[in-house]
Design a protein around this motif. Structure first.
Motif, PDB file in Angstrom:
ATOM      1  N   LEU A   1      47.747  -1.770 -11.754  1.00  0.00           N
ATOM      2  CA  LEU A   1      46.888  -2.789 -11.143  1.00  0.00           C
ATOM      3  C   LEU A   1      47.044  -2.805  -9.630  1.00  0.00           C
ATOM      4  CD1 LEU A   1      47.288  -5.700 -13.699  1.00  0.00           C
ATOM      5  CD2 LEU A   1      45.388  -4.128 -13.438  1.00  0.00           C
ATOM      6  N   ASN A   2      48.240  -2.460  -9.188  1.00  0.00           N
ATOM      7  CA  ASN A   2      48.479  -2.394  -7.746  1.00  0.00           C
ATOM      8  C   ASN A   2      47.598  -1.327  -7.108  1.00  0.00           C
ATOM      9  OD1 ASN A   2      49.744  -3.075  -5.337  1.00  0.00           O
ATOM     10  ND2 ASN A   2      51.320  -1.533  -5.615  1.00  0.00           N
ATOM     11  N   MET A   3      47.453  -0.176  -7.784  1.00  0.00           N
ATOM     12  CA  MET A   3      46.577   0.877  -7.263  1.00  0.00           C
ATOM     13  C   MET A   3      45.128   0.411  -7.248  1.00  0.00           C
ATOM     14  SD  MET A   3      48.080   4.455  -8.716  1.00  0.00           S
ATOM     15  CE  MET A   3      48.089   3.960 -10.418  1.00  0.00           C
ATOM     16  N   GLY A   4      44.736  -0.331  -8.257  1.00  0.00           N
ATOM     17  CA  GLY A   4      43.373  -0.857  -8.292  1.00  0.00           C
ATOM     18  C   GLY A   4      43.095  -1.782  -7.134  1.00  0.00           C
ATOM     19  N   LEU A   5      44.046  -2.655  -6.845  1.00  0.00           N
ATOM     20  CA  LEU A   5      43.875  -3.579  -5.722  1.00  0.00           C
ATOM     21  C   LEU A   5      43.792  -2.829  -4.401  1.00  0.00           C
ATOM     22  CD1 LEU A   5      43.716  -6.492  -4.762  1.00  0.00           C
ATOM     23  CD2 LEU A   5      46.208  -6.516  -4.656  1.00  0.00           C
ATOM     24  N   ALA A   6      44.667  -1.850  -4.216  1.00  0.00           N
ATOM     25  CA  ALA A   6      44.619  -1.051  -2.985  1.00  0.00           C
ATOM     26  C   ALA A   6      43.308  -0.278  -2.894  1.00  0.00           C
ATOM     27  CB  ALA A   6      45.813  -0.093  -2.936  1.00  0.00           C
ATOM     28  N   GLY A   7      42.822   0.230  -4.030  1.00  0.00           N
ATOM     29  CA  GLY A   7      41.533   0.932  -4.037  1.00  0.00           C
ATOM     30  C   GLY A   7      40.384   0.016  -3.666  1.00  0.00           C
ATOM     31  N   PHE A   8      40.420  -1.221  -4.144  1.00  0.00           N
ATOM     32  CA  PHE A   8      39.373  -2.185  -3.785  1.00  0.00           C
ATOM     33  C   PHE A   8      39.392  -2.482  -2.288  1.00  0.00           C
ATOM     34  CE2 PHE A   8      39.674  -3.987  -8.333  1.00  0.00           C
ATOM     35  CZ  PHE A   8      38.801  -3.012  -8.795  1.00  0.00           C
ATOM     36  N   VAL A   9      40.579  -2.589  -1.714  1.00  0.00           N
ATOM     37  CA  VAL A   9      40.692  -2.830  -0.267  1.00  0.00           C
ATOM     38  C   VAL A   9      40.108  -1.646   0.507  1.00  0.00           C
ATOM     39  CG1 VAL A   9      42.326  -3.087   1.652  1.00  0.00           C
ATOM     40  CG2 VAL A   9      42.647  -4.404  -0.445  1.00  0.00           C
ATOM     41  N   ILE A  10      40.437  -0.428   0.080  1.00  0.00           N
ATOM     42  CA  ILE A  10      39.937   0.763   0.772  1.00  0.00           C
ATOM     43  C   ILE A  10      38.424   0.852   0.656  1.00  0.00           C
ATOM     44  CG2 ILE A  10      39.988   3.305   0.755  1.00  0.00           C
ATOM     45  CD1 ILE A  10      42.436   1.895   2.022  1.00  0.00           C
ATOM     46  N   SER A  11      37.867   0.542  -0.519  1.00  0.00           N
ATOM     47  CA  SER A  11      36.408   0.609  -0.644  1.00  0.00           C
ATOM     48  C   SER A  11      35.728  -0.490   0.168  1.00  0.00           C
ATOM     49  CB  SER A  11      35.970   0.562  -2.106  1.00  0.00           C
ATOM     50  OG  SER A  11      36.537  -0.502  -2.782  1.00  0.00           O
ATOM     51  N   ALA A  12      36.365  -1.636   0.342  1.00  0.00           N
ATOM     52  CA  ALA A  12      35.803  -2.688   1.192  1.00  0.00           C
ATOM     53  C   ALA A  12      35.793  -2.251   2.659  1.00  0.00           C
ATOM     54  CB  ALA A  12      36.602  -3.978   1.028  1.00  0.00           C
ATOM     55  N   VAL A  13      36.831  -1.556   3.088  1.00  0.00           N
ATOM     56  CA  VAL A  13      36.848  -1.020   4.448  1.00  0.00           C
ATOM     57  C   VAL A  13      35.798   0.083   4.587  1.00  0.00           C
ATOM     58  CG1 VAL A  13      38.247   0.277   6.123  1.00  0.00           C
ATOM     59  CG2 VAL A  13      39.266  -1.628   4.862  1.00  0.00           C
ATOM     60  N   ALA A  14      35.681   0.907   3.538  1.00  0.00           N
ATOM     61  CA  ALA A  14      34.741   2.031   3.582  1.00  0.00           C
ATOM     62  C   ALA A  14      33.290   1.571   3.617  1.00  0.00           C
ATOM     63  CB  ALA A  14      34.974   2.952   2.394  1.00  0.00           C
ATOM     64  N   ILE A  15      32.963   0.458   2.968  1.00  0.00           N
ATOM     65  CA  ILE A  15      31.572  -0.009   2.996  1.00  0.00           C
ATOM     66  C   ILE A  15      31.162  -0.386   4.413  1.00  0.00           C
ATOM     67  CG2 ILE A  15      32.030  -2.444   2.478  1.00  0.00           C
ATOM     68  CD1 ILE A  15      29.060  -0.494   1.134  1.00  0.00           C
ATOM     69  N   ARG A  16      32.112  -0.805   5.208  1.00  0.00           N
ATOM     70  CA  ARG A  16      31.803  -1.208   6.589  1.00  0.00           C
ATOM     71  C   ARG A  16      31.787  -0.017   7.542  1.00  0.00           C
ATOM     72  NH1 ARG A  16      30.016  -1.964  10.638  1.00  0.00           N
ATOM     73  NH2 ARG A  16      30.314  -3.628  12.134  1.00  0.00           N
ATOM     74  N   PHE A  17      32.656   0.968   7.322  1.00  0.00           N
ATOM     75  CA  PHE A  17      32.774   2.055   8.291  1.00  0.00           C
ATOM     76  C   PHE A  17      32.291   3.406   7.775  1.00  0.00           C
ATOM     77  CE2 PHE A  17      36.003  -1.061   9.535  1.00  0.00           C
ATOM     78  CZ  PHE A  17      35.570  -1.320  10.822  1.00  0.00           C
ATOM     79  N   VAL A  18      32.554   3.741   6.517  1.00  0.00           N
ATOM     80  CA  VAL A  18      32.222   5.067   5.991  1.00  0.00           C
ATOM     81  C   VAL A  18      30.766   5.142   5.547  1.00  0.00           C
ATOM     82  CG1 VAL A  18      32.785   6.791   4.242  1.00  0.00           C
ATOM     83  CG2 VAL A  18      34.607   5.480   5.313  1.00  0.00           C
ATOM     84  N   TYR A  19      30.333   4.191   4.751  1.00  0.00           N
ATOM     85  CA  TYR A  19      28.962   4.225   4.238  1.00  0.00           C
ATOM     86  C   TYR A  19      27.916   4.325   5.360  1.00  0.00           C
ATOM     87  CZ  TYR A  19      24.692   2.920   1.867  1.00  0.00           C
ATOM     88  OH  TYR A  19      23.401   2.907   1.402  1.00  0.00           O
ATOM     89  N   PRO A  20      28.038   3.587   6.458  1.00  0.00           N
ATOM     90  CA  PRO A  20      27.033   3.689   7.522  1.00  0.00           C
ATOM     91  C   PRO A  20      27.163   4.927   8.422  1.00  0.00           C
ATOM     92  CG  PRO A  20      28.210   1.589   7.631  1.00  0.00           C
ATOM     93  CD  PRO A  20      28.942   2.467   6.676  1.00  0.00           C
TER      94      PRO A  20
END
Length: 192
Positions: A1-20
């Motif tokens: 579950l810890n990996m899942g939480l860290a993955g969610f944080v990374i995808s939240a950062v990625a939606i702001r910087f990587v996706y655009p």
């Protein structure tokens, strides 16, 4: 579950910087189209540019949170390797879907992360992370329970454990490469 939480944080950062990353080229995208660089090379260079800082961030997150949770050495190593694969998948998915659904003519860059493609990206990223955590849950449980009970794992179970962990790596690579290829095809077919 810890990996899942860290993955969610990374995808939240990625939606702001990587996706655009593709959309921020804006109205000058035609210059990139006329440059002597292929779209594929452009997208992969963006991939590597964003992958490095996000892997650093994800590894810091996972190591610190595992340290605070006082996890075993095996779990620490597995988490570090898994987060590297998850981060590659998240970044590839972000760049690829950002190329499939570019928004070149947006006045405010922050609005890029609010469109249909961005919502699809977040749904797919969350599903990918959840599936990876689900696939690793059984092997980790087998190893933990055998260690806890002091029972040696049978060779046939080791084969299943290794196959489940390898499946996470294959899934991560697929989630990285397939959207990148779709993004290349979409941008190459785009008129200017």
């Amino acid at each position: 579950l810890n990996m899942g939480l860290a993955g969610f944080v990374i995808s939240a950062v990625a939606i702001r910087f990587v996706y655009p990353a593709v959309s921020i080229e804006g109205k000058s995208f035609w210059i990139i189209r006329s440059a002597p660089i292929s779209i594929e090379r452009l997208l992969w260079s963006k991939f590597w540019m964003y992958l490095v800082p996000l892997i650093v961030l994800s590894e810091i997150l996972i190591v610190l949170s595992n340290w605070f949770l006082n996890v075993s050495g095996f779990m620490m190593g597995l988490s570090i390797v898994t987060m590297a694969f998850l981060t590659a998948g998240i970044v590839g998915l972000g760049i690829g879907l950002g190329a499939v659904y570019p928004r070149f003519f947006v006045e405010n860059v922050a609005k890029i992360a609010t469109g249909y493609g961005a919502i699809l990206y977040m749904v797919l990223a969350m599903g990918f992370i959840a599936l990876a955590v689900f696939l690793e849950a059984w092997p980790v449980n087998v190893i933990f329970m055998s260690h806890f009970a002091g029972i040696e794992i049978h060779a046939s179970r080791w084969v299943l454990v290794v196959c489940a962990l390898a499946l996470v790596a294959v899934l991560s690579l697929a989630v990285c490469v397939v959207p990148m290829r779709l993004g290349v095809r979409h941008l190459e077919a785009r008129e200017g």
